[in-house]
Each structure stands twice: as C-alpha cells, then as structure tokens.
Design a protein around this motif. Structure first.
Motif, PDB file in Angstrom:
ATOM      1  N   GLY A   1     -20.548  30.910 -65.817  1.00  0.00           N
ATOM      2  CA  GLY A   1     -20.586  31.617 -64.546  1.00  0.00           C
ATOM      3  C   GLY A   1     -20.037  30.804 -63.400  1.00  0.00           C
ATOM      4  O   GLY A   1     -19.275  29.858 -63.587  1.00  0.00           O
ATOM      5  N   VAL A   2     -20.459  31.215 -62.220  1.00  0.00           N
ATOM      6  CA  VAL A   2     -20.035  30.586 -60.976  1.00  0.00           C
ATOM      7  C   VAL A   2     -21.292  30.248 -60.189  1.00  0.00           C
ATOM      8  O   VAL A   2     -22.216  31.067 -60.094  1.00  0.00           O
ATOM      9  N   ILE A   3     -21.327  29.053 -59.630  1.00  0.00           N
ATOM     10  CA  ILE A   3     -22.478  28.662 -58.816  1.00  0.00           C
ATOM     11  C   ILE A   3     -22.363  29.369 -57.474  1.00  0.00           C
ATOM     12  O   ILE A   3     -21.404  29.160 -56.727  1.00  0.00           O
ATOM     13  N   ASP A   4     -23.317  30.239 -57.191  1.00  0.00           N
ATOM     14  CA  ASP A   4     -23.329  30.990 -55.938  1.00  0.00           C
ATOM     15  C   ASP A   4     -23.916  30.180 -54.794  1.00  0.00           C
ATOM     16  O   ASP A   4     -23.439  30.257 -53.663  1.00  0.00           O
ATOM     17  N   ARG A   5     -24.984  29.459 -55.086  1.00  0.00           N
ATOM     18  CA  ARG A   5     -25.729  28.796 -54.020  1.00  0.00           C
ATOM     19  C   ARG A   5     -26.375  27.547 -54.592  1.00  0.00           C
ATOM     20  O   ARG A   5     -26.773  27.517 -55.748  1.00  0.00           O
ATOM     21  N   VAL A   6     -26.495  26.525 -53.730  1.00  0.00           N
ATOM     22  CA  VAL A   6     -27.176  25.291 -54.122  1.00  0.00           C
ATOM     23  C   VAL A   6     -28.287  25.033 -53.118  1.00  0.00           C
ATOM     24  O   VAL A   6     -28.034  24.891 -51.921  1.00  0.00           O
ATOM     25  N   GLY A   7     -29.508  25.032 -53.607  1.00  0.00           N
ATOM     26  CA  GLY A   7     -30.659  24.715 -52.766  1.00  0.00           C
ATOM     27  C   GLY A   7     -30.990  23.240 -52.855  1.00  0.00           C
ATOM     28  O   GLY A   7     -30.230  22.440 -53.399  1.00  0.00           O
ATOM     29  N   ARG A   8     -32.137  22.877 -52.351  1.00  0.00           N
ATOM     30  CA  ARG A   8     -32.550  21.474 -52.370  1.00  0.00           C
ATOM     31  C   ARG A   8     -32.746  20.972 -53.794  1.00  0.00           C
ATOM     32  O   ARG A   8     -32.408  19.843 -54.122  1.00  0.00           O
TER      33      ARG A   8
ATOM     34  N   ILE B   1     -30.009  25.665 -58.376  1.00  0.00           N
ATOM     35  CA  ILE B   1     -28.759  26.393 -58.153  1.00  0.00           C
ATOM     36  C   ILE B   1     -28.989  27.852 -58.501  1.00  0.00           C
ATOM     37  O   ILE B   1     -29.873  28.176 -59.295  1.00  0.00           O
ATOM     38  N   ASP B   2     -28.210  28.719 -57.884  1.00  0.00           N
ATOM     39  CA  ASP B   2     -28.132  30.115 -58.302  1.00  0.00           C
ATOM     40  C   ASP B   2     -26.818  30.247 -59.050  1.00  0.00           C
ATOM     41  O   ASP B   2     -25.749  29.975 -58.491  1.00  0.00           O
ATOM     42  N   LEU B   3     -26.891  30.648 -60.306  1.00  0.00           N
ATOM     43  CA  LEU B   3     -25.707  30.800 -61.142  1.00  0.00           C
ATOM     44  C   LEU B   3     -25.487  32.277 -61.426  1.00  0.00           C
ATOM     45  O   LEU B   3     -26.350  32.941 -62.002  1.00  0.00           O
TER      46      LEU B   3
ATOM     47  N   GLN C   1     -25.879  38.753 -64.290  1.00  0.00           N
ATOM     48  CA  GLN C   1     -27.178  38.425 -63.694  1.00  0.00           C
ATOM     49  C   GLN C   1     -27.020  37.163 -62.867  1.00  0.00           C
ATOM     50  O   GLN C   1     -26.043  36.434 -63.013  1.00  0.00           O
ATOM     51  N   VAL C   2     -27.971  36.927 -62.007  1.00  0.00           N
ATOM     52  CA  VAL C   2     -28.007  35.689 -61.232  1.00  0.00           C
ATOM     53  C   VAL C   2     -29.280  34.955 -61.631  1.00  0.00           C
ATOM     54  O   VAL C   2     -30.372  35.522 -61.588  1.00  0.00           O
ATOM     55  N   SER C   3     -29.113  33.710 -62.055  1.00  0.00           N
ATOM     56  CA  SER C   3     -30.252  32.897 -62.489  1.00  0.00           C
ATOM     57  C   SER C   3     -30.472  31.758 -61.507  1.00  0.00           C
ATOM     58  O   SER C   3     -29.521  31.082 -61.112  1.00  0.00           O
TER      59      SER C   3
END
Length: 189
Positions: free
Chosen positions: A141-148, A151-153, A169-171
């Motif tokens: 997939g593609v990493i949508d967001r990186v938190g502290r 990650i949201d993949l 899906q987003v995990s």
C-alpha cells in the motif's frame, strides 16, 4: 655473582608484574568503554558493507547497509530498499568490531518517523511487513499518515496509484509492530 642473578630475577618478576597490571588495566578500560557504546555506532561503522539482519518475525534480510539512524537502518537490495526498525531486529550478521559515533545532533535526532514521513510525502508504494514471534504479515500500500508512534497504511493493489476507489482498507499500524518496510529504489522504479 649469586647476588646479580638474584637481583636480575627480582627485576624480571617486577617487570612481569607491571606488564600484567598494565594488561589488566587496558582490558578493564576496554570493557568500561564497551558498556557505553550503543549498537547504532557499530552499525554506522558498517555502512557500505553487506550485512544480514534476522528479524523477530523469523525473516532474514541481506543487503548493503546504507544508513544507520537513531532507531532504524536502511539496507539496499538489488531493486529495493528496506527500512528496518532496530526494535524488529534479533541479530545482525557481518558487523565489524569498529564503531563510529554520530557527531551531528541533527542526524542523531532523525528517526524512524522521519523516514516514514518521507515515504508518505512521496506517496511511495511500499510493502509493510508486520509481525513478531508468531510470524509475518505483508501488506502492500501507501502510507497515508504518520503519527507519533503509528502509521496509517492504505492497502492498494500493487502497481495501482492510491485513489479513493482503489483503497481496500486503511490500517493503523503501531511502530512496535513494524518488522520492515520495503520500497522500490528511486532509480529502479
């Protein structure tokens, strides 16, 4: 003559005792220095060499070590690069005995989240391996967001661009669950 032999013998014994004391002190200082050396300093000294990394999920990854950061390393394979968090590694094969401390405070502060944010910014297609002792699971997939600490993949069909309609899906994946992140080299894409 007997006195000369006696004094020579005593001098030899004192010289040997001094040599043993010096050897003991050198060995003790070496042990004390080793206690303060972090693993990433040994990894930095191996940059440019081919090493192997045994992951906690059971996989072994081999490649040229190109970066050893604050909490992750990068191995170059033929067509891909592999980002491995130190926490996912069980052992390293091929490290020398040398160390190379990082003198730059900026470079010392660059960690796993920085690398993941770069992949998210570039919208790079990645293969994320998660797992531990129970085994490995791979998600493309593609990493949508990186938190502290996560990650949201967005999982997509490999080769398809990340579009709303192509996302299966987003995990949310905690950093602690990441075993490795594989991406295509910029020049190999």
């Amino acid at each position: 003559m007997r006195w000369d032999a006696l004094f020579n013998d005593m001098e030899s014994q004192l010289a040997e005792a001094d040599r043993l004391a010096l050897d003991t002190e050198v060995n003790e200082r070496t042990r004390v220095e080793m206690v303060g050396l972090p693993l990433e300093d040994r990894l930095r000294a191996a940059v440019g060499y081919r090493i192997g990394v045994q992951l906690s999920c059971g996989e072994m990854v081999h490649g040229e070590l190109t970066h050893a950061g604050a909490d992750a390393l990068v191995l170059d394979e033929v067509q891909t690069q592999v980002l491995i968090p130190y926490g996912a590694a069980m052992r390293y094969v091929g490290l020398g005995r040398q160390t190379r401390p990082e003198k730059s405070p900026v470079r010392r502060s660059i960690g796993l989240a920085h690398a993941l944010r770069g992949l998210a910014r570039d919208r790079a297609e990645v293969s994320v391996t998660i797992g531990g002792a129970a085994g490995a699971v791979r998600l493309a997939g593609v990493i949508d967001r990186v938190g502290r600490d996560y990650i949201d993949l967005a999982t997509v069909v490999p080769g398809e661009p990340r579009r709303s309609r192509s996302v299966g899906q987003v995990s949310a994946i905690p950093f602690a669950a990441l075993a490795m992140i594989r991406s295509h080299k910029a020049d190999a894409a």
